[in-house]
Design a protein around this motif. Structure first.
Motif, mmCIF file in Angstrom:
data_model
loop_
_atom_site.group_PDB
_atom_site.id
_atom_site.type_symbol
_atom_site.label_atom_id
_atom_site.label_comp_id
_atom_site.label_asym_id
_atom_site.label_seq_id
_atom_site.Cartn_x
_atom_site.Cartn_y
_atom_site.Cartn_z
ATOM 1 N N GLN A 154 0.789 -1.310 0.095
ATOM 2 C CA GLN A 154 -0.130 -0.136 -0.080
ATOM 3 C C GLN A 154 0.721 1.238 -0.112
ATOM 4 O OE1 GLN A 154 -2.356 -1.004 3.314
ATOM 5 N NE2 GLN A 154 -4.185 -1.146 2.084
ATOM 6 N N VAL A 155 1.908 1.333 0.872
ATOM 7 C CA VAL A 155 2.827 2.332 0.805
ATOM 8 C C VAL A 155 3.549 2.730 -0.418
ATOM 9 C CG1 VAL A 155 4.624 3.225 1.834
ATOM 10 C CG2 VAL A 155 3.315 1.985 3.109
ATOM 11 N N VAL A 156 3.992 1.672 -1.020
ATOM 12 C CA VAL A 156 4.648 1.820 -2.303
ATOM 13 C C VAL A 156 3.735 2.249 -3.652
ATOM 14 C CG1 VAL A 156 5.891 0.796 -4.105
ATOM 15 C CG2 VAL A 156 6.661 0.312 -1.863
ATOM 16 N N GLU A 207 -8.584 0.465 1.779
ATOM 17 C CA GLU A 207 -8.659 -0.768 1.180
ATOM 18 C C GLU A 207 -8.579 -1.020 -0.402
ATOM 19 O OE1 GLU A 207 -13.169 0.155 2.074
ATOM 20 O OE2 GLU A 207 -11.269 1.065 2.367
ATOM 21 N N ARG A 208 -8.633 0.281 -1.135
ATOM 22 C CA ARG A 208 -8.490 0.244 -2.581
ATOM 23 C C ARG A 208 -7.034 0.205 -3.085
ATOM 24 N NH1 ARG A 208 -13.938 -0.540 -3.108
ATOM 25 N NH2 ARG A 208 -15.300 0.587 -1.615
ATOM 26 N N PHE A 209 -6.335 0.742 -2.284
ATOM 27 C CA PHE A 209 -4.890 1.078 -2.630
ATOM 28 C C PHE A 209 -4.416 0.039 -3.849
ATOM 29 C CE2 PHE A 209 -3.342 4.151 1.031
ATOM 30 C CZ PHE A 209 -4.420 4.912 0.714
ATOM 31 N N LEU A 210 -4.702 -1.082 -3.501
ATOM 32 C CA LEU A 210 -4.135 -2.228 -4.412
ATOM 33 C C LEU A 210 -5.087 -2.621 -5.723
ATOM 34 C CD1 LEU A 210 -2.176 -4.283 -1.703
ATOM 35 C CD2 LEU A 210 -1.463 -2.179 -3.297
ATOM 36 N N ASP A 211 -6.001 -1.829 -5.651
ATOM 37 C CA ASP A 211 -6.916 -2.092 -6.855
ATOM 38 C C ASP A 211 -6.526 -1.769 -8.162
ATOM 39 O OD1 ASP A 211 -8.772 -2.306 -8.820
ATOM 40 O OD2 ASP A 211 -10.359 -1.088 -7.876
ATOM 41 N N GLU A 212 -6.081 -2.719 -9.144
ATOM 42 C CA GLU A 212 -5.253 -2.350 -10.328
ATOM 43 C C GLU A 212 -5.861 -1.400 -11.303
ATOM 44 O OE1 GLU A 212 -2.683 -2.668 -12.406
ATOM 45 O OE2 GLU A 212 -1.546 -3.311 -10.404
ATOM 46 N N GLY A 213 -7.437 -1.171 -10.934
ATOM 47 C CA GLY A 213 -8.297 -0.494 -11.991
ATOM 48 C C GLY A 213 -8.423 0.760 -11.317
ATOM 49 N N LEU A 214 -7.851 1.336 -10.571
ATOM 50 C CA LEU A 214 -8.065 2.406 -9.739
ATOM 51 C C LEU A 214 -6.778 3.307 -9.805
ATOM 52 C CD1 LEU A 214 -9.986 4.354 -7.929
ATOM 53 C CD2 LEU A 214 -9.355 3.065 -5.944
#
Lengths: 113, 313
Positions: A23-25, B104-111
């Motif tokens: 998340q940080v990166v 919780e959406r930081f890792l959503d590829e489409g965002l």
């Protein structure tokens, strides 16, 4: 800390606490941050810093400065710096010193680009 | 990373997020290559659904944006969020904290989430926000959510950027609701009473409905009042439906074209003004301007006379 950097004229993305390295990166990447500052009190620094540095390398973020502070035993600092982590500030470090460090590190990095 | 803006463009268009982020910075900071990049991208704009979220602080804008993002992502491949926070007028720095609600959406590829500091620009947006939105639009983001600074009365500029503007308010603002009616209510296409599970939601909705009846309506569109509880997601579907309905109406009625024309006018006039000021300053030299400023500060001449003198030279 965020407030001190803001008062030093910087734009600070505050992500909240308990972020995973991913998340940080990802945040730093999308925000095109010049610097990632990590405040750690959890004792997980020997895992988190190297993991973040690794993810940064994977994403080609070689020009982004990673530094931090918090409760980190002095004995652990050289190990972290081997992973490419910049300065580690102990608890109680002067906010001015931290802001100065960031300000000096960023233009240097920009020139190196 | 030494990359020419033209390379950045290619990589950003291929979906590279790092290149996208850099390109946005180039445009935001007006770095070399910004004008060329916009020239290439501009013809590709006009396809995204651009939704503005505005309203007083503490209304839950970020939490609502988080909900909307989740709902839009179910139907849209790429969604972007542009969140603007105020810069400190003293240091020029800023704390950009809207992301916290979207963690919780930081890792959503489409965002793609991008924070912006207002950098002294008033109106609830940063000067470069419309350009940033243009870039995201051109890169194929189907929905772009624009969250304004939460100040309350004057953040009306979002209407220049967004196709549909949602004004988010909450029960219990008391007289503050009076304050929003002047400027902001006028630009709202959809009114949202967030935290609608709290006491006073009925009164707030009623107040809003009443305010809407005051004054002559600008268009035939009647802004619906939607109740949401962003914390639980309640009302998100109704809000999305209301936004879609407005979008369809705006396209049909010509409102969208009128708004885009007004936005284009504002953008061109802004750039024209910037460019003129820059040229003038180059010609006059900073020193001469500073001398005039000093004389005004010393009360030797008045500001109008100073400007007259500078322009005559």
């Amino acid at each position: 800390m965020a407030r001190a950097l803001r008062d030093a004229g910087m734009e600070v993305i505050y992500t909240g606490v308990h972020q995973t390295p991913e998340q940080v990166v990802e945040t730093a990447l999308q925000e095109d941050a010049d610097v990632i500052g990590l405040s750690l009190l959890s004792g997980a620094h020997n895992y988190l810093f190297p993991r973040i540095a690794e993810l940064m390398r994977e994403k080609g973020m070689d020009d982004v400065l990673l530094f931090g502070g918090g409760i980190i035993p002095e004995a652990d600092v050289p190990g972290l710096q081997k992973h490419g982590v910049g300065r580690i500030f102990p608890p109680g470090a002067s906010l001015d010193d931290i802001a100065k460090y960031v300000r000096e590190a960023v233009p240097a990095k920009k020139v190196a680009k | 990373m030494t990359v020419a803006p033209s390379d950045l463009l290619g990589r950003a268009r291929a979906g590279d997020k790092r290149a996208t982020a850099r390109l946005l910075s180039v445009v935001e900071n007006d770095e070399p290559g910004a004008a060329d990049a916009l020239r290439t991208l501009y013809p590709l704009t006009g396809h995204a659904e651009i939704v503005g979220i505005t309203g007083p602080p503490g209304g839950g804008k970020s939490t609502l944006v988080n909900r909307l993002t989740g709902a839009y992502r179910a139907t849209t491949d790429r969604v972007a969020v542009v969140a603007v926070d105020p810069s400190s007028p003293f240091s020029g720095g800023a704390i950009l904290g809207d992301r916290i609600r979207m963690r919780e959406r930081f890792l959503d590829e489409g965002l793609f989430i991008r924070s912006m500091a207002s950098r002294g620009h008033s109106g609830g947006l940063a000067r470069a926000t419309s350009r940033i939105v243009n870039v995201l639009d051109a890169l194929g983001y189907g929905v772009v959510l624009v969250e304004t600074v939460g100040v309350g009365q004057e953040e009306v500029e979002v209407v220049r950027v967004a196709d549909t503007v949602c004004l988010v308010t909450v029960p219990g603002l008391g007289d503050d609701i009076q304050a929003i009616k002047a400027g902001v209510l006028e630009i709202a296409d959809v009114l949202v009473v967030n935290k609608a599970d709290r006491p006073g939601a009925d009164e707030t909705a009623r107040d809003l409905a009443q305010m809407l009846t005051l004054g002559a309506p600008r268009t035939a569109w009647k802004a619906p009042i939607i109740r949401t509880v962003a914390a639980t997601g309640e009302g998100t579907d109704q809000l999305i439906a209301a936004i879609a309905k407005h979008r369809a109406w705006a396209a049909e009625s010509g409102e969208r074209d009128a708004r885009r024309r007004a936005a284009a006018r504002a953008e061109v006039e802004d750039l024209l003004r910037d460019s003129l000021v820059r040229r003038l300053r180059d010609r006059l030299g900073q020193e001469r301007v500073e001398r005039a400023i000093a004389r005004v500060a010393d009360r030797a001449i008045d500001p109008y006379a100073a400007v007259d003198e500078l322009l005559r030279e």
